[in-house]
Every structure is written in structure tokens, then in C-alpha cells.
Design a protein around this motif. Structure first.
Motif, PDB file in Angstrom:
ATOM      1  N   ASP A  85       0.914  -1.213   0.021  1.00  0.00           N
ATOM      2  CA  ASP A  85      -0.273  -0.161  -0.221  1.00  0.00           C
ATOM      3  C   ASP A  85       0.927   1.150   0.076  1.00  0.00           C
ATOM      4  N   THR A  86       0.841   1.848  -1.034  1.00  0.00           N
ATOM      5  CA  THR A  86       1.728   2.996  -1.383  1.00  0.00           C
ATOM      6  C   THR A  86       1.629   4.226  -0.035  1.00  0.00           C
ATOM      7  N   PHE A  87       0.279   4.341   0.158  1.00  0.00           N
ATOM      8  CA  PHE A  87       0.176   5.516   1.348  1.00  0.00           C
ATOM      9  C   PHE A  87       0.811   4.808   2.754  1.00  0.00           C
ATOM     10  N   GLN A  88       0.623   3.409   2.955  1.00  0.00           N
ATOM     11  CA  GLN A  88       1.212   3.010   4.116  1.00  0.00           C
ATOM     12  C   GLN A  88       2.691   3.010   4.300  1.00  0.00           C
ATOM     13  N   MET A  89       3.234   2.810   3.062  1.00  0.00           N
ATOM     14  CA  MET A  89       4.896   2.857   2.874  1.00  0.00           C
ATOM     15  C   MET A  89       5.279   4.108   3.845  1.00  0.00           C
ATOM     16  N   SER A  90       4.430   5.112   3.256  1.00  0.00           N
ATOM     17  CA  SER A  90       5.052   6.221   3.942  1.00  0.00           C
ATOM     18  C   SER A  90       4.497   6.761   5.320  1.00  0.00           C
ATOM     19  N   GLU A  91       3.725   5.824   5.961  1.00  0.00           N
ATOM     20  CA  GLU A  91       3.397   5.838   7.286  1.00  0.00           C
ATOM     21  C   GLU A  91       4.461   4.819   8.115  1.00  0.00           C
ATOM     22  N   HIS A  92       4.652   3.782   7.682  1.00  0.00           N
ATOM     23  CA  HIS A  92       5.617   2.930   8.491  1.00  0.00           C
ATOM     24  C   HIS A  92       6.411   2.140   7.327  1.00  0.00           C
ATOM     25  N   GLU A  93       7.692   2.120   7.576  1.00  0.00           N
ATOM     26  CA  GLU A  93       8.517   1.564   6.866  1.00  0.00           C
ATOM     27  C   GLU A  93       8.517   0.038   6.805  1.00  0.00           C
ATOM     28  N   ASP A  94       8.075  -0.506   7.783  1.00  0.00           N
ATOM     29  CA  ASP A  94       7.822  -2.113   7.805  1.00  0.00           C
ATOM     30  C   ASP A  94       6.521  -2.443   7.006  1.00  0.00           C
ATOM     31  N   VAL A  95       6.664  -2.309   5.580  1.00  0.00           N
ATOM     32  CA  VAL A  95       5.514  -2.302   4.785  1.00  0.00           C
ATOM     33  C   VAL A  95       4.801  -3.698   5.189  1.00  0.00           C
ATOM     34  N   LEU A  96       5.724  -4.828   4.780  1.00  0.00           N
ATOM     35  CA  LEU A  96       5.367  -6.220   5.010  1.00  0.00           C
ATOM     36  C   LEU A  96       6.219  -6.826   6.005  1.00  0.00           C
ATOM     37  N   ASP A  97       5.705  -7.997   6.556  1.00  0.00           N
ATOM     38  CA  ASP A  97       6.652  -8.604   7.498  1.00  0.00           C
ATOM     39  C   ASP A  97       7.771  -8.810   6.829  1.00  0.00           C
ATOM     40  N   GLY A  98       8.981  -8.265   7.528  1.00  0.00           N
ATOM     41  CA  GLY A  98      10.429  -8.518   6.802  1.00  0.00           C
ATOM     42  C   GLY A  98      10.799 -10.222   6.974  1.00  0.00           C
ATOM     43  N   LEU A  99      10.419 -11.002   7.908  1.00  0.00           N
ATOM     44  CA  LEU A  99      10.820 -12.269   7.897  1.00  0.00           C
ATOM     45  C   LEU A  99       9.977 -13.129   6.712  1.00  0.00           C
ATOM     46  N   VAL A 100       8.693 -12.965   6.526  1.00  0.00           N
ATOM     47  CA  VAL A 100       7.948 -13.579   5.403  1.00  0.00           C
ATOM     48  C   VAL A 100       8.175 -12.976   4.213  1.00  0.00           C
ATOM     49  N   PHE A 101       8.415 -11.529   3.835  1.00  0.00           N
ATOM     50  CA  PHE A 101       8.360 -10.930   2.694  1.00  0.00           C
ATOM     51  C   PHE A 101       9.517 -10.014   2.798  1.00  0.00           C
ATOM     52  N   ARG A 102      10.787 -10.851   3.073  1.00  0.00           N
ATOM     53  CA  ARG A 102      12.130 -10.091   3.115  1.00  0.00           C
ATOM     54  C   ARG A 102      12.501  -9.424   2.027  1.00  0.00           C
ATOM     55  N   THR A 103      12.435 -10.053   0.666  1.00  0.00           N
ATOM     56  CA  THR A 103      12.517  -9.330  -0.621  1.00  0.00           C
ATOM     57  C   THR A 103      11.901  -8.156  -0.905  1.00  0.00           C
ATOM     58  N   ASN A 104      10.559  -8.518  -0.655  1.00  0.00           N
ATOM     59  CA  ASN A 104       9.654  -7.494  -0.893  1.00  0.00           C
ATOM     60  C   ASN A 104       9.993  -6.326   0.158  1.00  0.00           C
ATOM     61  N   SER A 105      10.200  -6.127   1.385  1.00  0.00           N
ATOM     62  CA  SER A 105      10.424  -5.404   2.381  1.00  0.00           C
ATOM     63  C   SER A 105      11.721  -4.611   1.787  1.00  0.00           C
ATOM     64  N   GLU A 106      12.761  -5.368   1.468  1.00  0.00           N
ATOM     65  CA  GLU A 106      14.291  -4.856   1.125  1.00  0.00           C
ATOM     66  C   GLU A 106      13.828  -3.781  -0.305  1.00  0.00           C
ATOM     67  N   ARG A 107      13.089  -4.082  -1.055  1.00  0.00           N
ATOM     68  CA  ARG A 107      12.670  -3.277  -2.364  1.00  0.00           C
ATOM     69  C   ARG A 107      11.783  -2.003  -1.967  1.00  0.00           C
ATOM     70  N   ALA A 108      10.967  -2.242  -0.980  1.00  0.00           N
ATOM     71  CA  ALA A 108      10.275  -1.247  -0.621  1.00  0.00           C
ATOM     72  C   ALA A 108      11.140  -0.197   0.355  1.00  0.00           C
ATOM     73  N   GLU A 109      11.916  -0.438   1.019  1.00  0.00           N
ATOM     74  CA  GLU A 109      13.091   0.301   1.745  1.00  0.00           C
ATOM     75  C   GLU A 109      14.143   0.844   0.897  1.00  0.00           C
TER      76      GLU A 109
END
Length: 254
Positions: A85-109
Motif C-alpha cells: 500500500d503506497t500510502f502505508q509505506m510512507s506511514e511505516h517503513e515495515d510495509v510487510l513482515d520482513g521475515l516472511v516477505f524479506r525481498t519485498n521489504s528490501e525493495r520497499a526500503e
């Protein structure tokens, strides 16, 4: 593209010829970015964007003008797409669970750390639920909504301002803040903000935040102006939309 859907805007950009063949690999691997919150659309977008890039590099190779780093036989994944969720990304940097969605979280960061200069897309349109049975209440984004309250809502003369928290209005606020002092926004959206009374504060804010503004009001509102809409040519996207449509291009100059 913060609301990429099935990746139409990015694939059209790749295929448009605006990107020189020698720049294509660099743009694809490091300078193009897209977000999508719906899982199925996310996978379709990634496949569409990757397939377009693959077809183009193969075509360039056939013309002997392929970038040196491009292998037309290799399928290159598009690492610029994020399931979020693009809006949520700007609210909190832990967009998705970093353990389950590690690659996705790294891309978001990585995306959050970028100096973005161009934002394009078709923001979602949702003003929330019309009754308690709709189960369609808008999510709250405290930081983003506070920015709307301090700008668009504060400068509006309307009494009722709920529509300023519509998703596409939130997209305007988010995109302007994301650009900072310099860049371009190009959005296809609902056209209610163009002349609506509640959006007068939004329009005033636009004139302060952007140095150049182009608005193409395509009209086509079949919800409240059916006869007028027919006089103006009917629905903008055929049967695909009953709301009026506008194209906004707004630029900031440092």
C-alpha cells in the motif's frame, strides 16, 4: 507508478520509444518503480513489465543496437515492483513482515530512500462506504491525513470536507510531498476536484506548491450530469467509467 494495477503505464513507457536502447537496461533495473497492493494484479504487472523488456531487448539485439549488458535470451526479473500500500509505506517503513516477505521489504526500503522525480499513474478512487453494510470504509493514514487537514482542508471554504480524504485526493497529497522541491506528477483521476466546491482549498494549494499546472478535463460524469455528459460526448472510457475524468500534469521547479 505508485498504483500500477497490471503495469500498463510502465509497459507503455518501455514500449514508447522515449527510452533510448542504450539506456533501457539501466532504466529497467534501477530507475523504474511500481507499487501494487492487490496480489494478483502485482503478479500480472510484474509479468507484463518483464515480458515487454524481454521483447524489446530481443528486438534491439536483432537490430544490432542492444545494450552491451543485455542478453536477449535471458529473462530479467523486474525488481522495481513492490507489493504494498503506497500510502502505508510512507506511514511505516515495515510495509510487510520482513521475515516472511524479506525481498519485498528490501525493495520497499530501497524505494523509500530514492529521490523520486516523476510520478505517473491512475490513483484509486474511493470515498469510503455509503452505509455501515458496505464494509468499504477508507483506511486511516494518520500522517498523510494530517497533511491534507493542514493544507487542502484548512484552505477549503466548504463545511463538509470528507471528500478531501478520497483515495485520489490522498494520492495528490502523497505525490506532492514525495517529490519534494522538484519533479513532475502526471495522474489520470476523477475530475471532481477541478470545479468542486470542497476542493477549492486543494486548488489554492496546487497554485502554491507547483510552478506549472496543466489540466485536461475530459468530463464524462454520468453519475450526476448524465444529459450534460451525453452532450459532451458520453463516457470517457466507454463502459469502463461512469465518473468524470481529468488528466493532471503538475511540475515543481527548484
Amino acid at each position: 507508478d505508485p498504483f500500477t494495477g497490471t503495469g500498463t503505464f510502465v509497459t507503455r513507457l518501455l514500449a514508447s520509444g522515449l527510452i533510448a536502447p542504450e539506456d533501457l537496461a539501466r532504466k529497467f533495473t534501477s530507475e523504474l518503480h511500481a507499487n501494487e497492493i492487490t496480489l494478483l494484479a502485482y503478479y500480472i504487472a510484474a509479468a507484463n513489465i518483464e515480458a515487454t523488456f524481454h521483447d524489446l531487448t530481443a528486438s534491439f539485439a536483432a537490430d544490432a543496437v542492444a545494450p552491451a549488458s543485455a542478453d536477449p535470451r535471458a529473462w530479467v526479473p523486474f525488481d522495481g515492483i513492490v507489493l504494498a500500500d503506497t500510502f502505508q509505506m510512507s506511514e511505516h517503513e515495515d510495509v510487510l513482515d520482513g521475515l516472511v516477505f524479506r525481498t519485498n521489504s528490501e525493495r520497499a526500503e530501497r524505494q523509500l530512500d530514492l529521490d523520486i522525480r516523476v510520478i505517473v499513474g491512475n490513483p484509486p478512487y474511493s470515498v469510503g462506504q455509503t452505509s455501515g453494510n458496505d464494509n468499504n470504509a477508507n483506511l486511516r493514514y494518520p500522517s498523510l491525513d494530517a497533511r491534507i487537514e493542514a493544507t487542502y482542508a484548512a484552505r477549503s471554504t466548504a463545511t463538509l470536507k470528507n471528500s478531501l480524504y478520497d483515495s485520489y485526493i490522498r494520492a495528490f497529497r502523497w505525490a506532492s510531498d514525495r517529490l519534494g522541491d522538484q519533479g513532475v506528477i502526471a495522474f489520470v483521476s476523477n475530475n471532481g476536484w477541478v470545479d468542486g466546491n470542497t476542493a477549492d482549498g486543494l486548488r489554492k494549494t496546487f497554485t502554491d506548491e507547483f510552478s506549472d499546472i496543466w489540466v485536461y478535463n475530459l468530463r464524462g460524469n454520468q453519475r450526476t450530469a448524465g444529459e450534460l455528459s451525453r452532450q459532451e460526448g458520453g463516457k470517457v472510457f466507454g463502459s469502463g467509467a461512469r465518473t468524470g475524468v481529468a488528466v493532471l500534469i503538475a511540475a515543481k521547479r527548484a
